[in-house]
Design an enzyme around this catalytic site. Structure first.
Site, short mmCIF file in Angstrom:
data_model
loop_
_atom_site.label_atom_id
_atom_site.label_comp_id
_atom_site.label_asym_id
_atom_site.label_seq_id
_atom_site.Cartn_x
_atom_site.Cartn_y
_atom_site.Cartn_z
N HIS A 19 36.13 23.63 38.15
CA HIS A 19 36.24 25.18 37.65
C HIS A 19 37.09 24.95 35.92
CE1 HIS A 19 35.39 28.81 38.87
NE2 HIS A 19 36.42 29.16 39.32
N ASN A 66 40.48 34.82 37.55
CA ASN A 66 40.11 36.12 37.78
C ASN A 66 40.41 37.02 36.69
OD1 ASN A 66 39.45 34.60 40.17
ND2 ASN A 66 40.62 35.81 41.44
N ASP A 91 31.69 26.73 34.01
CA ASP A 91 31.02 26.03 34.99
C ASP A 91 29.95 26.80 35.77
OD1 ASP A 91 33.63 27.37 36.07
OD2 ASP A 91 32.69 26.79 37.86
N ASN A 112 33.87 34.30 39.22
CA ASN A 112 35.17 35.19 38.79
C ASN A 112 35.58 35.43 37.36
OD1 ASN A 112 35.22 36.03 41.73
ND2 ASN A 112 36.66 34.46 42.11
#
Length: 250
Positions: A19, A66, A91, A112
């Protein structure tokens, strides 16, 4: 001015996660191109430099994935930038590991970080999608992206990050094709065309008889010359008439 945003999560715990490949890409650019030291600002880490005469800001939001849009929105308002001035490196599950694609605008596809950006700055920012592969099932996605890259991925990951850094100047100039070419030269360099041509394995054709030197001896034994001696005549018959008659009736 351009704003390059790398997406990831803050802290050493997440530093090598899939991530966090966006953070990794910005670190490579900052190191290779002599950007200023990182400093805390806009709920993130920011540094600045110049790429091909264009001033570029690098931003790594520290709000966790987020809430990435909060940090980016603050930086944009401060520098009076529009979403067209922003390029986000993130990513991408839908690309194979090591693949890279450039895109302008579009949806967030459930990511997100992109979802948060959409809500704060709209959807028209540029993206550099960095392939990390898919775990195969949507329920496994969260655990997959929050795990570190395995050692087996280190070679292509290093090549990809170096390629992004190589093409950063073209990216800032808006030349997506030149940027992608720089990445490709690192990730899939062309094979060298030098060296001798490999043998085909075919045997050379046999020489025809006409090509043999006149002095080359034949492999067949020489035929003996025919005799020139005349056939021998039978000796004259010295038998008597009686002997000849007896011989006739035998």
């Amino acid at each position: 001015m351009k704003l390059f945003v790398g997406l990831g999560n803050p802290g050493a715990k997440y530093a090598r996660n899939r991530h966090n490949i966006g953070f990794m890409a910005l670190d490579e650019i900052a190191c290779d191109h002599g950007f200023s030291p990182w400093k805390a600002k806009f709920q993130g880490q920011i540094c600045e430099g110049t790429l091909g005469g264009i001033k570029v800001l690098l931003l790594k939001p520290q709000t966790f994935m987020n809430l990435s849009g909060q940090s980016v929105g603050e930086a944009m308002r401060f520098y009076k930038l529009t979403s067209a001035d922003v390029i986000v490196l993130h990513d991408e599950l839908d690309l194979a590991p090591g693949k890279c694609r450039v895109k302008q605008g579009g949806g967030h596809a459930g990511h997100n970080g992109l979802r948060s950006l959409h809500s704060h700055i709209g959807a028209e920012y540029g993206r550099v999608r960095l392939g990390v592969g898919h775990p195969g099932h949507k329920d496994a996605v969260a655990g997959y992206v929050l795990r570190d890259f395995p050692k087996a991925d280190e070679v292509w990951l290093d090549d990809l990050l170096r390629g992004i850094s190589d093409g950063a100047t073209a990216l800032a100039a808006g030349d997506g094709g030149k940027f992608m070419n720089a990445v490709s030269l690192r990730v899939a360099p062309p094979r060298s065309s030098g060296g001798s041509k490999p043998a085909t394995g075919k045997k050379p054709a046999p020489q025809q008889a006409a090509e043999k030197p006149a002095s080359q001896p034949s492999s067949k034994p020489a035929r003996a010359p025919a005799s020139t001696k005349a056939p021998q005549e039978p000796d004259s018959d010295s038998r008597s008439a009686l002997e000849k008659l007896v011989q006739k009736f035998k």
